[in-house]
Design a protein around this motif. Structure first.
Motif: not given
Length: 219
Positions: A101-104, A137-141, A175-185
């Motif tokens: 993720l970082g390099p890309m 990442l979204d699928a993992a969340l 990517l709704p799971n990422i959006a939720r995760w981002m808001a929480n963090i």
């Protein structure tokens, strides 16, 4: 005393977020990437690779952002699962971030923002791969608040890079799971503090930085 040599980049924020979450005393030594301070002999004595961040703990130097996260988590016994399999899962996601993720997203940012020539095929290659990784990442969340159970260095490693998706030219649409995760963090006070260390550049400084980076990207 812990001393962190850092700058206002996603890799730098990984370290400051964890240090703020830990609530331990540390000293910040800002490193100007624009002025190439990461290439000075003094900094290279801490990190021979000439990249930020770098951490010094009572004379012991740690370089590479993923290694810093792991070192601090193990030193203080926090933000990493205690069981072997949970610990492995957290480390797997940290490695995924530092190797993928970082390099890309970093290359997508370089070719979208800084490179002196616009190379559509190159931009497309890094943008598409960054987008694919965000899908992973979204699928993992799916169905979980954090990557490996409780909030951990796995989430801290990924968060600053995902946060900069617009700067890299990628989207979180669909990517709704990422959006939720981002808001929480992003709502965590320690995260908010960590993102302000070192002091973020002004809009004028960012414009100057973009110009300078564009001129020196091939150096």
């Amino acid at each position: 005393m812990l001393e962190l040599f850092t700058s206002e980049t996603p890799n730098g924020w990984k370290a400051t977020i964890l240090l703020e979450e830990l609530g331990v005393p540390y000293k910040v030594t800002p490193i100007s990437l624009t002025n190439q301070e990461q290439k000075t002999p003094e900094f290279l004595a801490v990190n021979p690779n000439g990249k930020i961040p770098a951490l010094v703990d009572d004379g012991f130097a740690v370089f590479e952002s993923g290694a810093i996260l792991l070192y601090l988590a193990e030193k203080f016994g926090r933000f990493i699962p205690a069981d072997a399999q949970g610990r492995s899962r957290a480390i797997q996601w940290v490695m995924w971030q530092v190797a993928g993720l970082g390099p890309m997203m970093g290359q997508a940012t370089v070719f979208n923002r800084y490179f002196p020539e616009k190379l559509p095929s190159v931009i497309d290659r890094y943008t598409r791969e960054s987008q694919r990784l965000l899908g992973v990442l979204d699928a993992a969340l799916e169905g979980r608040d954090y990557l490996v159970g409780d909030y951990s260095i796995a989430d801290i490693a990924c968060f600053p890079w995902v946060r900069g998706h617009e700067w890299a030219g990628v989207t979180l649409d669909g990517l709704p799971n990422i959006a939720r995760w981002m808001a929480n963090i992003g709502a965590r006070p320690a995260v908010q503090r960590g993102l302000l260390i070192p002091t973020p550049p002004t809009a004028e400084e960012m414009a100057a930085k973009t110009t300078t980076q564009g001129k020196s990207i091939l150096a």
